[in-house]
Design a protein around this motif. Structure first.
Motif, PDB file in Angstrom:
ATOM      1  N   ASP A 122       0.835  -1.204   0.000  1.00 47.29           N
ATOM      2  CA  ASP A 122       0.000   0.000   0.000  1.00 47.29           C
ATOM      3  C   ASP A 122       0.861   1.242   0.000  1.00 47.29           C
ATOM      4  N   ASP A 124       0.275   3.889   1.704  1.00 50.33           N
ATOM      5  CA  ASP A 124       0.124   4.697   2.923  1.00 50.33           C
ATOM      6  C   ASP A 124       1.112   4.290   4.023  1.00 50.33           C
ATOM      7  N   GLN A 126       1.484   1.572   5.470  1.00 48.38           N
ATOM      8  CA  GLN A 126       1.002   0.601   6.451  1.00 48.38           C
ATOM      9  C   GLN A 126       1.702  -0.738   6.256  1.00 48.38           C
ATOM     10  N   ARG A 225       1.509  -3.983  12.092  1.00 57.05           N
ATOM     11  CA  ARG A 225       1.000  -3.060  11.074  1.00 57.05           C
ATOM     12  C   ARG A 225       0.767  -1.697  11.707  1.00 57.05           C
ATOM     13  N   ARG A 228      -1.970   4.348   9.354  1.00 54.26           N
ATOM     14  CA  ARG A 228      -1.776   5.062   8.106  1.00 54.26           C
ATOM     15  C   ARG A 228      -0.940   6.327   8.315  1.00 54.26           C
TER      16      ARG A 228
HETATM   17 MG    MG Z   1      -4.236   1.661   4.502  1.00 54.67          MG
END
Ligand code: MG
Ligand code: UDP
Length: 348
Positions: A122, A124, A126, A225, A228
């Motif tokens: 991704d 962002d 993450q 994780r 964001r």
């Molecule tokens: Mg995300």
């Protein structure tokens, strides 16, 4: 003659499978790594993302390319991507003609990636790029698929966690497909696995399910994780709900069967109730009661029928979309990376 034709077909399939088997992991330090990054309205995240990714890529022994798939962003994302491509020869940009959703953006990325291994991540941040060397090591150890499992979902709301858990259990119980819990789209695929994915033509692209369907030796790496880094998630509850229905209907026909079982049970119950009324009327006469029972029964059955129709409708709608055979996505512009990679496969 028929036997000979069968033999011929068999040997052709053998050649094909040998050809794909030869695409195993190359020795460490050789080969090309492709990173696929779907982008939808990520203007604030792209530059920090690229900077952090570059730090990791610089330390890798192998060559790499970064395939950004711009999924119809409405902000300045595309302009920023073009800027990144100018400053970094490894960057390729696939600009889709509109927003097709993350699943299809990833499929487009798989079509345009040329690497011997592909990592989906991704934009962002993450999916921490720092984990890439570990993923590559697992690939060199002979795994076609390296799945990244988040250790906890603490960053998410309780409701979302509960719903996600319920969804995966339902999917597993429907016997649809075993999708390991807490695994997102962050993963590495070998060339062989990518080619397998590209052979799946369906329009209903529940990628987690498709990834699980192809099989091949896989391994799991746990990671934390983070939240964001900028912007906001595009997943609303309504989108998640539709995603869940997509997942179930693409991999299970059990809901279709439920309708027939509920029908059989209702019919048996109705027959028993009918017998009871007949006996009661014969023994005690008919004082003409039962209007409320009737109303309830009619509404109940009406509801069941509509529900069954709705379930059939969900599948029918998917067949409708499928038979139209529309292309999965349309590309507005493809800006290939400017670097020369000796062993890159041409996009087909
Ligand atoms: Mg995300
Ligand atoms: N994304 C996309 N198309 C969409 C929605 C999202 O390409 O229609 C991309 C988005 O830019 C990001 C990734 O998919 O790189 C994950 O999206 P998001 O962070 O919104 O999802 P979450 O992390 O909350 O699951």
């Amino acid at each position: 003659a028929r036997a000979r034709r069968g033999l011929l077909r068999q040997s052709r399939m053998d050649v094909l499978s040998i050809a794909t088997d030869m695409l195993g992991p190359p020795a460490p330090g050789t080969g090309l790594l492709s990173l696929i990054v779907p982008v939808y309205d990520e203007e604030d995240a792209l530059i920090p993302f690229h900077a952090r990714l570059c730090r990791t890529l610089a330390a890798l022994p192998c060559a790499s390319e970064i395939v950004f798939v711009n999924d119809g962003s409405r902000d300045r994302s595309m302009a920023i991507l073009c800027g990144l491509r100018q400053s970094d020869a490894r960057v390729a940009v696939v600009d889709l003609s509109r927003n097709f959703g993350k699943e299809i953006a990833m499929s487009a990325g798989l079509d345009f990636a040329r690497g011997d291994a592909v990592i989906l991540l991704d934009a962002d941040l993450q999916d921490p790029p720092e984990l890439i060397p570990e993923m590559l090591a697992a690939w060199h150890a002979g795994h076609d698929v390296v799945l990244m499992r988040r250790r906890s979902r603490d960053a998410e709301s309780r409701a979302k966690r509960l719903l996600a858990g319920a969804f995966y259990r339902t999917l597993a119980r429907l016997g649809a497909i075993e999708i390991p819990e807490n695994i997102g789209d962050f993963r590495l695929l070998s060339r062989r696995a990518v080619e397998a994915m590209r052979r799946l033509p369906e329009r209903s692209r529940f990628m987690k399910g498709l990834f699980a369907w192809i099989g091949y030796p896989s391994t799991v790496i746990d990671y934390d994780r983070p939240a964001r880094c900028a912007g906001h998630s595009k997943w609303t509850y309504w989108r998640l709900w539709n995603f869940a229905i997509e997942g179930i209907t693409s991999f299970s026909v059990v809901p279709l069967k439920v309708a027939s079982y509920v029908g059989i049970i209702t019919a048996v119950a109705a027959f028993a109730y009918g017998a009871y009324i007949i006996v009661k009327t014969l023994l005690f006469g008919d004082p003409a009661r039962g209007y409320p029972t009737l109303a309830v029964l009619v509404l109940f059955l009406g509801g069941l029928q509509l529900m069954a129709l709705g379930i059939i409708g969900e599948y029918l709608a998917r067949m409708f979309v499928e038979v139209k055979q529309r292309p999965l996505y349309l590309v507005q512009r493809h800006l290939a990376s400017t670097q020369q990679v000796a062993d890159a496969r041409p996009p087909s």
